[in-house]
Design a protein around this motif. Sequence first.
Motif, PDB file in Angstrom:
ATOM      1  N   ILE A 224       0.627  -1.246  -0.048  1.00 61.27           N
ATOM      2  CA  ILE A 224       0.174   0.118   0.145  1.00 61.27           C
ATOM      3  C   ILE A 224       0.881   1.303  -0.112  1.00 61.27           C
ATOM      4  N   GLN A 225       1.941   1.126   0.297  1.00 62.34           N
ATOM      5  CA  GLN A 225       3.041   2.452   0.146  1.00 62.34           C
ATOM      6  C   GLN A 225       3.589   2.641  -1.030  1.00 62.34           C
ATOM      7  N   SER A 226       3.219   2.027  -2.165  1.00 66.95           N
ATOM      8  CA  SER A 226       3.550   2.041  -3.653  1.00 66.95           C
ATOM      9  C   SER A 226       2.449   3.059  -4.336  1.00 66.95           C
ATOM     10  N   PRO A 227       3.025   3.893  -4.752  1.00 65.95           N
ATOM     11  CA  PRO A 227       1.851   4.789  -5.695  1.00 65.95           C
ATOM     12  C   PRO A 227       1.534   4.030  -6.836  1.00 65.95           C
ATOM     13  N   ASP A 228       2.231   2.990  -7.264  1.00 65.53           N
ATOM     14  CA  ASP A 228       1.825   2.352  -8.351  1.00 65.53           C
ATOM     15  C   ASP A 228       0.762   1.127  -7.804  1.00 65.53           C
ATOM     16  N   TYR A 229       0.467   0.813  -6.808  1.00 62.02           N
ATOM     17  CA  TYR A 229      -0.025  -0.388  -6.448  1.00 62.02           C
ATOM     18  C   TYR A 229      -1.613  -0.444  -7.002  1.00 62.02           C
ATOM     19  N   ASP A 230      -1.899  -1.164  -7.490  1.00 61.90           N
ATOM     20  CA  ASP A 230      -3.395  -1.417  -7.651  1.00 61.90           C
ATOM     21  C   ASP A 230      -4.069  -2.365  -6.755  1.00 61.90           C
ATOM     22  N   ARG A 231      -4.821  -1.631  -6.227  1.00 59.53           N
ATOM     23  CA  ARG A 231      -5.716  -2.395  -4.888  1.00 59.53           C
ATOM     24  C   ARG A 231      -6.799  -3.377  -5.416  1.00 59.53           C
ATOM     25  N   HIS A 232      -7.768  -2.430  -6.180  1.00 59.86           N
ATOM     26  CA  HIS A 232      -8.863  -3.297  -6.212  1.00 59.86           C
ATOM     27  C   HIS A 232      -9.059  -3.927  -7.721  1.00 59.86           C
ATOM     28  N   VAL A 233      -9.008  -5.224  -7.686  1.00 61.11           N
ATOM     29  CA  VAL A 233      -9.166  -5.776  -9.077  1.00 61.11           C
ATOM     30  C   VAL A 233     -10.549  -6.494  -9.423  1.00 61.11           C
ATOM     31  N   ILE A 234     -11.567  -6.444  -8.603  1.00 58.59           N
ATOM     32  CA  ILE A 234     -12.848  -6.792  -8.609  1.00 58.59           C
ATOM     33  C   ILE A 234     -13.889  -6.033  -7.724  1.00 58.59           C
ATOM     34  N   LEU A 235     -14.987  -5.839  -8.022  1.00 59.18           N
ATOM     35  CA  LEU A 235     -16.051  -5.399  -6.889  1.00 59.18           C
ATOM     36  C   LEU A 235     -16.138  -6.232  -5.770  1.00 59.18           C
ATOM     37  N   GLY A 236     -16.054  -5.660  -4.631  1.00 62.93           N
ATOM     38  CA  GLY A 236     -16.106  -6.389  -3.391  1.00 62.93           C
ATOM     39  C   GLY A 236     -16.827  -5.574  -2.211  1.00 62.93           C
ATOM     40  N   TRP A 237     -17.244  -6.422  -1.208  1.00 65.14           N
ATOM     41  CA  TRP A 237     -17.797  -5.714  -0.312  1.00 65.14           C
ATOM     42  C   TRP A 237     -17.043  -5.644   1.126  1.00 65.14           C
ATOM     43  N   ASN A 238     -17.243  -4.519   1.957  1.00 65.35           N
ATOM     44  CA  ASN A 238     -16.497  -4.671   3.113  1.00 65.35           C
ATOM     45  C   ASN A 238     -17.022  -5.322   4.332  1.00 65.35           C
ATOM     46  N   TYR A 239     -16.899  -6.531   4.349  1.00 67.65           N
ATOM     47  CA  TYR A 239     -17.666  -7.623   5.149  1.00 67.65           C
ATOM     48  C   TYR A 239     -16.565  -8.149   6.252  1.00 67.65           C
ATOM     49  N   ARG A 240     -15.405  -7.513   6.299  1.00 69.04           N
ATOM     50  CA  ARG A 240     -14.246  -7.774   7.185  1.00 69.04           C
ATOM     51  C   ARG A 240     -14.588  -7.767   8.754  1.00 69.04           C
ATOM     52  N   MET A 241     -14.181  -9.072   9.302  1.00 67.59           N
ATOM     53  CA  MET A 241     -14.410  -9.063  10.861  1.00 67.59           C
ATOM     54  C   MET A 241     -13.324  -8.157  11.459  1.00 67.59           C
ATOM     55  N   ALA A 242     -13.940  -7.526  12.609  1.00 69.00           N
ATOM     56  CA  ALA A 242     -13.075  -6.686  13.438  1.00 69.00           C
ATOM     57  C   ALA A 242     -12.049  -7.437  14.358  1.00 69.00           C
ATOM     58  N   ASP A 243     -10.898  -7.098  14.738  1.00 71.16           N
ATOM     59  CA  ASP A 243     -10.112  -7.934  15.674  1.00 71.16           C
ATOM     60  C   ASP A 243     -10.901  -8.130  16.877  1.00 71.16           C
ATOM     61  N   LEU A 244     -11.824  -7.026  17.490  1.00 65.87           N
ATOM     62  CA  LEU A 244     -12.292  -7.171  18.863  1.00 65.87           C
ATOM     63  C   LEU A 244     -13.216  -8.471  18.918  1.00 65.87           C
ATOM     64  N   CYS A 245     -14.253  -8.408  17.587  1.00 65.26           N
ATOM     65  CA  CYS A 245     -15.066  -9.581  17.578  1.00 65.26           C
ATOM     66  C   CYS A 245     -14.222 -10.898  17.613  1.00 65.26           C
ATOM     67  N   ALA A 246     -13.082 -10.837  16.816  1.00 62.06           N
ATOM     68  CA  ALA A 246     -12.288 -12.064  16.818  1.00 62.06           C
ATOM     69  C   ALA A 246     -11.646 -12.620  17.890  1.00 62.06           C
ATOM     70  N   ALA A 247     -11.416 -11.685  18.814  1.00 61.91           N
ATOM     71  CA  ALA A 247     -10.910 -11.870  20.200  1.00 61.91           C
ATOM     72  C   ALA A 247     -11.842 -12.764  21.069  1.00 61.91           C
ATOM     73  N   VAL A 248     -12.818 -12.307  21.016  1.00 67.16           N
ATOM     74  CA  VAL A 248     -13.987 -13.053  21.868  1.00 67.16           C
ATOM     75  C   VAL A 248     -14.346 -14.332  21.298  1.00 67.16           C
ATOM     76  N   ALA A 249     -14.402 -14.362  19.735  1.00 68.96           N
ATOM     77  CA  ALA A 249     -14.915 -15.515  18.908  1.00 68.96           C
ATOM     78  C   ALA A 249     -13.793 -16.416  19.277  1.00 68.96           C
ATOM     79  N   LEU A 250     -12.651 -16.014  19.355  1.00 69.48           N
ATOM     80  CA  LEU A 250     -11.393 -17.184  19.728  1.00 69.48           C
ATOM     81  C   LEU A 250     -11.572 -17.717  20.961  1.00 69.48           C
ATOM     82  N   GLY A 251     -11.893 -16.865  22.037  1.00 67.57           N
ATOM     83  CA  GLY A 251     -11.905 -17.635  23.420  1.00 67.57           C
ATOM     84  C   GLY A 251     -13.081 -18.462  23.384  1.00 67.57           C
ATOM     85  N   GLN A 252     -14.229 -18.022  23.033  1.00 66.31           N
ATOM     86  CA  GLN A 252     -15.378 -18.885  22.724  1.00 66.31           C
ATOM     87  C   GLN A 252     -15.351 -20.161  21.982  1.00 66.31           C
TER      88      GLN A 252
END
Length: 402
Positions: A224-252
């Motif tokens: 991501i620190q390169s100005p030439d980086y092509d990030r998005h190659v296809i349409l996507g949704w922002n459905y990623r889990m957050a680390d705080l939820c993952a922390a609780v889920a891991l314990g469970q």
Amino acid sequence: MFDIERVSDLERKYVDEVLNGQFSSSNTYKMVTRLEKEFAKKFGAKHAVAMVNGTATLHMALEAAGVKAGDEVICPPLTMSSTAIAILHANAVPVFADVDRNSFLITAENIKKVITKKTKAIITVALYGLAPQMREINELAKQNELVVIEDNAECFGAYQDGQLVGSFGHMASYSFQSSKHLTAGEGGIIITDSDDYADKLRRYSGLGYAGISGNKGRITKDDIQSPDYDRHVILGWNYRMADLCAAVALGQLERMDELVDVRKNVAKMYSDIVSDCAWMHPQKVKEGNEHSYWTYVVSLDIEKVDWHEFRDKYIEFGGDGIYAAWKLSYQEPMFRTKAFLNREDLGIYDAYDFCNVKCENAEFLQPRLLQFKTNYYHEQDAVEQMKILKHTIEYFDKEVNA
């Protein structure tokens, strides 16, 4: 004897690890990665991809399966409507297959009746913690070249003929919503053995980023620190889990066996109470199947005992309350009026009149089902509820037998 906490010091420990990382970019997504690795291991899958909830996971499974606008996806009507809603999210058409009147589950026989040339996938639902007969459904799907997606939001750690539920379909989805066996307050995760599906699940749920895959959940600083980086190659949704939820889920997850066993133990108590009641019919568990009892459900003979009267009397005697089954998905106003956020204008749904859908067994069951809580983590609380239920049954027995 059981006496545990729903959320323990282990979950708090993992949450503290995330907070101690100060949400720096170098620490972001580390807990999600740990959860995915351990979940895949626990469920014997090659890949696990965590997301914001169990509806997002189903949506992404359909996208990964190549479901296109206007394709048909078969699902049961007797379940939380999120299953059918995920199909709409993929611009596909939910086609409802009836359930069995004794197990309350979708069946291969009923699925076969609604398969058409447009059918692309089947979403099975392990309702209340019990999976349908997956081998029969898989065989039917194979014959018709259909993708099978297991919606196991209500089913953790159950088996069918010695095989773990979640290992039958091409993909299997789980929920960490607050009422589920394992919870992070919210969240979802999906497992698969397919490298192709895993890559698509990751990329489609992660804004279409080029540098992520089934085994890689985040892009690097070098990218991501390169100005030439092509990030998005296809349409996507922002459905990623957050680390705080993952922390609780891991314990469970690490406590999964004890959390699931609590519900099984409570269900055994219910079974002992209702076994002699002639006007209550528990969900039938066929030989070779194991139930994980997200909730304990019976079909009430409403010709003998009124549903609302039973629930009200149960609460009057001190019961915690009883949940009704959801309205059948196709009976919800959204489906009857096709209020699909303008998707109804695309022409995809013109040929479908959801007001004329008829699943006789599901319609018979829905107004009769009593869903009793199983999430009592202190045995004494469960014992008290059993006494109240027994008292309520005895009260109505006198009326029925009068």
